[in-house]
Design an enzyme around this catalytic site. Sequence first.
Site, PDB file in Angstrom:
ATOM      1  N   ASP A 143       0.841  -1.200   0.000  1.00 38.57           N
ATOM      2  CA  ASP A 143       0.000   0.000   0.000  1.00 38.57           C
ATOM      3  C   ASP A 143       0.874   1.246   0.000  1.00 38.57           C
ATOM      4  OD1 ASP A 143      -2.332   1.403  -0.021  1.00 38.57           O
ATOM      5  OD2 ASP A 143      -3.064   0.682   1.907  1.00 38.57           O
TER       6      ASP A 143
ATOM      7  N   HIS B  70       3.515   2.342  -8.849  1.00 38.23           N
ATOM      8  CA  HIS B  70       3.372   0.890  -9.017  1.00 38.23           C
ATOM      9  C   HIS B  70       4.639   0.294  -9.627  1.00 38.23           C
ATOM     10  CE1 HIS B  70      -0.682   1.436  -7.837  1.00 38.23           C
ATOM     11  NE2 HIS B  70      -1.145   1.920  -8.973  1.00 38.23           N
TER      12      HIS B  70
ATOM     13  N   LEU C 229      11.147 -21.540  -2.543  1.00 31.65           N
ATOM     14  CA  LEU C 229      10.167 -20.547  -2.077  1.00 31.65           C
ATOM     15  C   LEU C 229       8.952 -20.629  -2.989  1.00 31.65           C
ATOM     16  CD1 LEU C 229       9.504 -17.814  -0.456  1.00 31.65           C
ATOM     17  CD2 LEU C 229      10.362 -16.646  -2.469  1.00 31.65           C
TER      18      LEU C 229
HETATM   19  C1  FPP Z   1      -1.509  -0.191  -3.572  1.00 33.11           C
HETATM   20  O1  FPP Z   1      -1.070   1.157  -3.629  1.00 33.11           O
HETATM   21  C2  FPP Z   1      -0.881  -1.010  -4.639  1.00 33.11           C
HETATM   22  C3  FPP Z   1      -1.554  -1.644  -5.649  1.00 33.11           C
HETATM   23  C4  FPP Z   1      -3.007  -1.605  -5.778  1.00 33.11           C
HETATM   24  C5  FPP Z   1      -0.852  -2.411  -6.702  1.00 33.11           C
HETATM   25  C6  FPP Z   1       0.437  -3.107  -6.323  1.00 33.11           C
HETATM   26  C7  FPP Z   1       0.933  -3.924  -7.443  1.00 33.11           C
HETATM   27  C8  FPP Z   1       2.214  -3.985  -7.857  1.00 33.11           C
HETATM   28  C9  FPP Z   1       3.303  -3.211  -7.233  1.00 33.11           C
HETATM   29  C10 FPP Z   1       2.547  -4.885  -8.997  1.00 33.11           C
HETATM   30  C11 FPP Z   1       3.331  -6.102  -8.528  1.00 33.11           C
HETATM   31  C12 FPP Z   1       3.346  -7.114  -9.584  1.00 33.11           C
HETATM   32  C13 FPP Z   1       4.287  -8.074  -9.842  1.00 33.11           C
HETATM   33  C14 FPP Z   1       4.030  -9.062 -10.906  1.00 33.11           C
HETATM   34  C15 FPP Z   1       5.560  -8.162  -9.137  1.00 33.11           C
HETATM   35  P1  FPP Z   1      -2.183   2.305  -3.833  1.00 33.11           P
HETATM   36  O2  FPP Z   1      -2.296   2.547  -5.303  1.00 33.11           O
HETATM   37  O3  FPP Z   1      -3.454   1.892  -3.175  1.00 33.11           O
HETATM   38  O4  FPP Z   1      -1.501   3.503  -3.124  1.00 33.11           O
HETATM   39  P2  FPP Z   1      -2.249   4.703  -2.339  1.00 33.11           P
HETATM   40  O5  FPP Z   1      -2.993   4.083  -1.191  1.00 33.11           O
HETATM   41  O6  FPP Z   1      -1.116   5.571  -1.895  1.00 33.11           O
HETATM   42  O7  FPP Z   1      -3.155   5.369  -3.340  1.00 33.11           O
END
Ligand code: FPP
Length: 240
Positions: free
Chosen positions: A21, A38, A132
């Site tokens: 998050d 992201h 893993l």
């Molecule tokens: C939450 O931050 C994050 C997500 C919804 C997406 C996380 C996904 C990735 C990092 C991709 C990983 C994938 C692979 C295949 C390794 P948010 O957007 O809710 O942040 P905020 O709360 O600050 O708005």
Amino acid sequence: MTKLLMETEKRIPTHVSIIMDGNGRWAKERGMERTKGHIAGVESVRACTIAAIEEGVKYLSFFAFSEENWGRPEGEVNSLMKLMFESMQKEFEMFVREGVRFVVIGDRERLGSTMCGVIDNVMEATKNNDRLTFILFISYSGKWDIHQAARKMAADMAAHPEKEISEADFGNYLATAGIPDPDLLIRTSGEKRISNYMLWQLAYTELLSTPVLWPDFGKEDFKAALDEYAKRDRRYGKVK
Ligand code: FPP
């Protein structure tokens, strides 16, 4: 001697799960688009994977895309899907080299055939790896999982009315069948919610909320979380 050694050894969780998050806030703080957060977050996934291997964690899972995330603006959904698609292809070699089994859990019906194709290829190619197990929850929600499990169980009971189904048997209908329940759940960016994640499986999981935003969460933060877990007294509702 052996007993003394065992008592002083650090308790390592078998399964660590992470609600990533704060990507959007991390990007905003830098005047960048959310998508850049992201992209930076993928580096944290890689860092935690290496740390998990080094520490002897056997299962590492990430809540990458929830059922609710389908409701984000179309552009963000598309770029997240593209990022996950590309990351799976990019990390494939690392999974093979490091002996990592790759697993995706979630509602496949919403993912599309190209995405499912790459998921199946990577899962098939790494299925015998046992150093893993790396799990991505994509298009997943805890209520979806319990609902689909209940439907499968009801069909099974209709076909075999004599069958007794215990609480433990119910776990075998969940999308996580065969994967041990998480011992430790880490949520970054200071939030303290389960957000419709593994509702059944988290029953006795130790929860850890850290203020660090996901793209800033590195190897040292992961190891510090394991240190914190080692200090927790898990009683499972009993008295010690
Ligand atoms: C939450 O931050 C994050 C997500 C919804 C997406 C996380 C996904 C990735 C990092 C991709 C990983 C994938 C692979 C295949 C390794 P948010 O957007 O809710 O942040 P905020 O709360 O600050 O708005």
